[in-house]
Every structure is written in C-alpha cells, then in structure tokens.
Design a protein around this motif. Structure first.
Motif, short mmCIF file in Angstrom:
data_model
loop_
_atom_site.label_atom_id
_atom_site.label_comp_id
_atom_site.label_asym_id
_atom_site.label_seq_id
_atom_site.Cartn_x
_atom_site.Cartn_y
_atom_site.Cartn_z
N GLN A 193 6.27 -4.90 0.89
CA GLN A 193 5.13 -4.06 0.54
C GLN A 193 3.90 -4.55 1.31
N LEU A 194 3.22 -3.62 1.99
CA LEU A 194 2.10 -4.01 2.85
C LEU A 194 0.75 -3.79 2.19
N VAL A 195 0.64 -2.79 1.33
CA VAL A 195 -0.64 -2.50 0.67
C VAL A 195 -0.39 -2.28 -0.82
N GLU A 196 -1.47 -2.32 -1.57
CA GLU A 196 -1.37 -2.06 -2.99
C GLU A 196 -1.17 -0.57 -3.26
N ASN A 197 -0.56 -0.25 -4.39
CA ASN A 197 -0.42 1.14 -4.85
C ASN A 197 0.33 2.02 -3.84
N GLU A 198 1.42 1.51 -3.30
CA GLU A 198 2.22 2.32 -2.39
C GLU A 198 2.97 3.40 -3.18
N THR A 199 3.23 4.50 -2.52
CA THR A 199 3.95 5.62 -3.15
C THR A 199 5.31 5.14 -3.64
#
Length: 863
Positions: free
Chosen positions: A226-232
């Motif tokens: 996971q690279l960013v928060e709140n990914e789809t």
C-alpha cells in the motif's frame, strides 16, 4: 501557467536527452547510413511503412493487391504498423509535408532516412509520459526525469527501434497503464484505465498481451504494498478494472478484433523444441536485451531505502523480472507459448527506471556507510562476473568501459553524499544522465558495426542488392508494354521476399509474421510448392510450375543472367539488359475465370499435386462437394524407372551420402515423347541434429532448414519440377537422410494449352481500393467464377444486386456463383467483422463519455 511552463520545459529537456541519446545514429545519418536493421528493418519495417503510407494517403485503408498475392493489410499488418498510433501520426505529418511540397515521394529510402527522427520523437514522448507518471506517484522532478530517461535510454529500446521499430511503441503504453491503475487505487477514477486499455489494445494486439500480463502482475503486487492512505478497496477496484477494461476493449474493437482474427488466421508450425528452464545471460556486461545500470544495483543494496514503499514496489518488480529473464520458459510465455523471444524486457527497464527514480528521491537520506556497503557489494558483483564469465576478459575494452561507468556512478553518489549542496546535486543528476546517454550511443555502435547496421546506407538502398537502377528500369519496361493492372512478375532480389513492394510492382512473394493461412497451406500442403528456401512467415515464386503461373497471373519472370535458373514451360525471352532477362508466359489465363466442372477437396486429397493442377485447369476444386466430373489422371512412372545410388548407400528408406555431393539417380525407362517436364515427389528428412542443407534436383536448387531452426516448416514432402531428362539426379551433402515415397510424373501441358484455347477474356474489370466490379456474359452457363485473389474473411460479393456467398475455391482463392447471361458483379473487402466492431467501438465511446460526464461531479467512474 506554472504547469504549462513546467510541461514545456519537460518537453524541451526530453527532446534534448532523446537527441543526445541518438548522437551516434545522427552522425551516421549525416553519412547516409540509417537506423534500420539489415534484415527485418529493410525487408519489413521501411517496406511496410511505404506500402501503408501509399494506401492511407490515397484513402485505401484495407486491402492491397501488391501485398504478396493480395491481402487485407489492415488485419495482416496490424502486427506492424497498420493500427499504430505512432505510424499514423508520422504518416499525417509526412502527408502534410508532401501537401506543401517540402518533401518528395515516401519510398523506402525516405522511411529509412526518417527512422532516427521518428525514434527521437518517440523517445521524448516516452520520457515525458514516464516522468509525469512518476511525478503522480509523488516523486520529485529530477529523480522522476532521471528514472524516465533510464527507462527510455535502455538497450532494449534501441535494439527494438533498429531491428523491429514497432516493438518500441509498446514502451509508450506501460507507464500509461501504471498511471491508470494508480488512478483507480488512489482516486477511484477509472477513466484513464479506459484510455490506457483502449490505446494498448488498439495499437498492437501482440504487445497488448505482453503489457496486460505486466499490469496484472503490477496490480497483484500493488495489493501487497500500500502506497497511500485510504486506497480504494479491492472489491471496488476489481469492479472498476472490469467495467473500465470492457469499455476500453470495446473502444479498441475496430482494430483489435481484425488484428486478432489475422493472427488466428495465420499458420505457423508449432514450436516443437524443448524450452530449457535456465539460460545464462550476462546482464551486467554484454546482454543483447538488457544491461542493468550500476546506479540501480547500488540503490538496490542500500537497504534503508526499502522503508519507502514505492521504492520497495519497483525494487520487488525489478528483482522478479531479473529472475524471470534467466528462464526461456517466461520468454516463451510472453511470446504466446511459442519459441522463446526476449521482446518483453522493456518491462524490466521500466521497473528499473521506477526504482532509480524513487531511490534518488531519498538520496540525501543515504549515509556514507550505507553507500559504502552498497558500492562494495556492487563492485564485487561486477568483478565476480568478469572473472567467471569466460566470454569476457578483464582486460577487454568492454570490461574497462563498464567498470569505468560503475566507478563514475559511485564517485558521483559519494560526491553528493559528502557535501549535499545544490551545486553537487546538479552535478549528480547531470552525471547520472550523461552515463545512460553515453551507454546508449555505445550500444548503438555495437548494433551498427558488429550488427552490420552500418551496411544499410543510401548506396545500399540504391544498389542491385536491394533496389538497383537497372532493376527499376527493367520493371518500367514491362509496365510500358503491358497496361493490364493484374499481371504478376516473379522477381525478388536475393531472399528479399518483399521486393515487389519496394520496387512497386505486383509480385509473387511476401515476408511477414502474419499471413493468410489458406495461402500458406496452399504452398506447403495443398500444392506442395517449393519456394527455393524453406522458411515460415513467407512464400515466394511457384516452383517453376507453368500451370500455376498461368492460373495465378504469373505473366513475367525476371532472372539474373548468371543465375542459370530453370525457366517454366511456355515462357519466352522478351527483354534483356546488361544483367537481367525478362521472360513472358504465353499461356496466361484470364483474371476472371469460370467453371462448370467441380472437384471436391476431399476426393482430391489422395491425388498428386499434378492432378490437382489439372483439376484447377479443367474446373475448380471446392470444399465439401461431390465431384461433377471424373478426377483428372496423371501417370506415375516410378515403377518403370531404375534407382541408382551415387556416392551413397540406400536401404530401407535411409540414404547415407558418403561424399560431398551424393544421392540417387532416377533413370526413367518409358518416357512419353510429348513429355516436357517431370514432377518428382518425395519425402526427405535430414537426420542431423543441427544442419541446414542445399538440395539439388538436376538444375534446380532449394535450401532446407536445420532441425533446430525456429523457422523450419516441418513439411518434408517435396515436389520439384524439372525439365525432361534421361536422369533425375537428387543430390545432397554428406550425411544421413530419410528418403521415401518417391513418385515421378510426366507433364505434356496439353491441359494447360486446352484451357488457354477455351478461355474467355473478361474485359470489363475495374479495381479501385477495396472494390472490384466485373461485367461478364456467361454464355457457357458456367456456375462458378474464380478470381486469383486469396480467400479471406472480409470479402463480400453481389451478383446482379443479389448478395452471394464468397467461397474458398482451389484451396485458397475467391470464388462465387454466377448466373446465365449477363452478370454485373461487385466485390468489396472490409476487415473481418468491420461493421460489427465499428458499432461496438462507437457504443463503447458513447458509454465511456457518459460515464466520464457522470463521474465529474462525484470524482469516481464505474461506481
């Protein structure tokens, strides 16, 4: 305004890097040498560009009578350029320049001249797109640009462009697909995925297959990292991939479906050799496909960088693809599970570029200790490789050059780490950009001199080895004396099967990866026509068989004076120049022929190829129909002949040739006085593991591939036509062979001469682009018309305004029913499923626009 200035600056920088990366071939261009490979580059790349540009610029997008014996270029050349966005943009620009009379004809010399400039533009676009993708993934400008440049300036790019130019177009769409996936994951927006899938599938079906395998691997690994928060969430992602992917597929349907049909309608013998599990390739020094940059390896061993998830993602992908590089099984899988081909390596170059970009982003966080450890590991790896690879020496120029670049890379990194100021940062990035630029030019030199690309020059393209003045003049003399648009000339320069396209005449040969399978079966199996050279992906000449020349509009033949090639029956010399002779066929049959007698393929299956020729002269061979006439008879006189060995032993179908030129003599005892030619048929296999050879039958020569060749047809049943003689001499080089099922037939050509006497010429024939109109008075009440046009899906026919079914006749050609009396005939060719796919494309476009419009207010697509 700031974004606009940034884009302009990026474009300028990308063009500068692209031009510097092509300095070697730019200097070659000034010396009239071109960025075009001597084999497929000349035979296919510039040749197909010439053909397609001439078609497109005159409004003909679908069919060419000049493509071999005729073919749908939109479908069969989709593997090359017919649906390539890069080619279409280039063609539009060339058309504009021609319109204002700034350039002359766009022949093969023009496209060879243009190759380096098209490559520079393509490379600049690759760098711009990739830089923006890395920027979107939160990379700084200079690291992003450096990583993009390393991707674009990779060895595989220049190898692809030089030898198989359209391969390099695939590098445009990889970063676009990654961007589209990141849009879905980060923002739940599927619009870019529609665009990326559509352009990938539309542009080239083969590399769409490769790229979509890559993006599937990327998505799976992306779910792990996971690279960013709140990914789809993944379920929603899957829905968006599916819906957007279907819309993208629908938009591309007008190109993708005909292209896939062309691929499926091709014939290539299955790859029968065992694919090894492992293959060593020195990717640090001298691989032909990918050279791993030292910068990437150093960053890979700075273990603190793995704290950054994006670096970890690209590092993991790179390590996976490096490991996969060493197994030919993966190369086979990326090539549709056929022969291993290392065309997919640009994917590794992209992941390396990403790894470099996101490693350099955190360059100021690397300590001297960590850089020292990484540098030592990498240096040891290079030295270890030099000492243990027997193909390179520590004292060679190659080793010196590579190790020097390693040391320069280490020096640049330490220089910055030691001071970490702005001046050192600028020097660092300047140096890191210069290294791949230098490497790119050195690699081009390796392609040019050892790879013989430097032989592709203006002089060569105007020489008798490719497209000589004397050759063009003799072709023009034929055109001046014969204004019939349908005749064909049997002529090619050496093994250049696409000479007819280069020299602009209707020929009898072609070389391309995707061809009409009915024609290939016709040559290999149905009529067993020897082409003078065994090879897949091509057909040529008609084996000097007069019946076939007359049936297929083979009116002229050009031979070199010193060639001593046998001439088919019924051909007379009409033109002679210093080095060439032109012969004309006096028994040519009409372009549009009719037939009443029908013979079924099934019942002709167990006859000789000579009997099949007779059937085509007397009537027509059709699938799945009871014969309406007696099967033509031929006489096999092998039982009355004597077989004698010459420098050979022959027992139980095994022939052992004990001298350089040995074999068997067939002495015919009962030859009919009217016989003009022999047809000698036999099955021949070479028992050597890896040895090509030349077969001679009297004055006829043909070459056969090694059993290890990926271009072997595996069709070992041969039929050779030779002039009548007391002896038929089969000669082979020293070795062991299987020789069996020998048959010898006599041919007096009475049936050909009878067909010529009875033929009715149809004068009212017009062919414009993809439409043929014929007016024919069927006074003999024949029930079928046959045209020497290869049968393929896409042909439609109307007879007296009534739609009729187009039939496959004479194994590979177009036929259709006709009526008694006057027949007004119209044939049209459109790519397979053209109307259906056009509707699908339009509907998909509309749905995509509607989805995009609805998503504007919500920030999502395909909820």
């Amino acid at each position: 305004m700031q974004k606009k200035r940034s884009l302009i600056f990026l474009i300028i920088c990308s063009l500068v890097v692209a031009m510097l990366g092509h300095l070697f071939f730019i200097t070659e261009w000034f010396q009239d040498r071109y960025m075009v490979g001597p084999n497929d580059g000349l035979q296919q790349m510039v040749t197909f560009k010439k053909l397609l540009y001439e078609q497109y610029s005159t409004g003909n997008f679908f069919y060419s009578y000049q493509f071999g014996l005729g073919g749908g270029t939109y479908s069969q050349l989709a593997f090359y350029f017919s649906t390539s966005f890069m080619f279409m943009l280039t063609a539009a620009f060339v058309y504009l320049l021609q319109s204002v009379q700034l350039i002359g004809p766009a022949d093969t010399l023009f496209w060879a001249n243009a190759a380096v400039f098209v490559s520079i533009v393509r490379l600049a676009i690759i760098i711009v797109i990739t830089t923006y993708v890395f920027r979107y993934m939160k990379c700084n400008w200079m690291p992003a640009f450096t990583g993009a440049a390393i991707y674009g300036l990779s060895a595989i790019y220049f190898r692809h462009v030089t030898y198989w130019e359209f391969f390099a177009d695939a590098m445009l769409w990889v970063p676009l697909l990654v961007f589209a996936v990141e849009k879905i994951i980060r923002e739940a927006q599927g619009g870019w995925f529609i665009v990326a899938v559509a352009v990938t599938l539309f542009n080239n079906f083969y590399f769409a297959y490769v790229n979509l395998i890559f993006i599937l691997i990327y998505i799976m690994l992306r779910w792990k990292i996971q690279l960013v928060e709140n990914e789809t969430n993944r379920l929603r992602q899957l829905k968006m991939y599916f819906v957007s992917g279907i819309l993208g597929l629908g938009i591309s349907a007008i190109s993708f479906v005909p292209a896939v049909y062309g691929y499926l309608n091709n014939h290539r013998p299955p790859y029968s050799q065992q694919v090894p599990l492992f293959n060593w390739d020195n990717i640090l020094f001298n691989s032909r496909f990918v050279i791993i940059p030292a910068l990437f390896l150093i960053l890979l061993f700075v273990f603190s960088l793995y704290k950054n998830r994006t670096f970890r993602l690209f590092a993991a992908l790179s390590i996976i693809f490096i490991l996969l590089h060493f197994t030919p099984i993966v190369a086979s899988a990326f090539n549709g599970f056929s022969a291993p081909q290392y065309r997919w390596e640009y994917l590794l170059s992209f992941t390396i570029g990403g790894c470099v970009a996101f490693g350099l982003k955190y360059i100021d966080e690397i300590s001297k200790k960590k850089l020292t450890i990484a540098s030592i590991i990498v240096t040891i790896a290079y030295l270890f490789t030099v000492f243990f690879d027997k193909n390179i020496s520590i004292t060679s120029y190659l080793s010196f050059a590579v190790l020097t670049m390693v040391l320069i890379t280490i020096f640049l990194l330490f220089m910055f780490i030691w001071g970490k100021d702005r001046v050192r940062l600028i020097l660092l990035y300047t140096g890191l950009l210069i290294i791949p630029i230098v490497f790119a030019n050195v690699f081009q030199y390796g392609l040019s001199v050892p790879g013989k690309v430097d032989e592709v020059s203006k002089n060569h393209l105007r020489s008798e080895d490719y497209n000589g003045e004397e050759q063009r003049q003799i072709i023009q003399q034929i055109k001046d004396r014969d204004n019939n648009p349908f005749y064909r000339i049997d002529w090619k320069v050496g093994s250049f099967n696409n000479t007819p396209i280069v020299q602009n005449f209707n020929g009898m040969s072609v070389y391309g990866s995707i061809l009409n399978k009915h024609l290939l079966y016709f040559y290999l199996y149905d009529l067993n026509i020897d082409m003078g050279r065994e090879s897949v992906s091509r057909y040529a000449t008609l084996g000097n068989r007069a019946n076939l020349y007359s049936l297929l509009q083979g009116k002229y033949m050009i031979i070199e004076k010193d060639n001593n090639s046998p001439i088919p029956y019924g051909f007379n010399k009409i033109i002679e120049s210093e080095n060439y002779i032109v012969f004309q066929n006096n028994n040519i049959l009409p372009f549009a022929r009719t037939a009443k007698m029908l013979f079924s393929e099934q019942e002709m299956k167990h006859t000789s190829v000579l009997a099949r020729e007779y059937a085509m002269l007397e009537g027509a061979i059709v699938p799945n129909k009871n014969n309406t006439a007696a099967i033509p008879k031929e006489q096999n006189i092998i039982d009355t002949a004597t077989l004698e060995t010459v420098n050979a032993l022959y027992n139980d179908n095994k022939l052992s040739v004990t001298d350089d030129q040995g074999g068997i003599d067939i002495i015919a005892d009962e030859i009919h006085p009217d016989t003009k030619d022999f047809y000698i048929r036999f099955h021949l296999e070479n028992l050597a593991a890896d040895q090509g050879f030349t077969l001679k039958v009297n004055d006829y020569k043909t070459t056969r591939k090694s059993n290890q060749s990926v271009y072997k047809t595996y069709d070992d049943n041969l039929t050779i036509r030779v002039s009548k003689a007391d002896k038929v001499k089969i000669r082979l080089p020293k070795g062991d062979y299987i020789l069996k099922v020998i048959a010898l037939y006599q041919e007096d050509y009475s049936k050909l001469e009878q067909a010529k006497r009875q033929a009715t010429e149809t004068k009212k024939i017009n062919w414009s682009d993809n439409r043929i109109t014929i007016t024919y008075n069927n006074q003999n009440n024949d029930n079928l018309m046959i045209l020497p046009i290869p049968y393929e899906k896409g042909w439609e026919v109307k007879v007296n305004e009534e739609t009729q079914a187009v039939k496959k006749v004479n194994y590979a050609f177009v036929g259709f029913p006709i009526e008694k009396g006057i027949n007004h005939i119209q044939l049209d060719y459109y790519p397979p499923y053209f109307r259906t796919t056009l509707v699908i494309t339009l509907i998909s476009l509309i749905l995509s626009v509607v989805s995009w419009w609805r998503a504007r207010g919500t920030g999502t697509l395909s909820r």
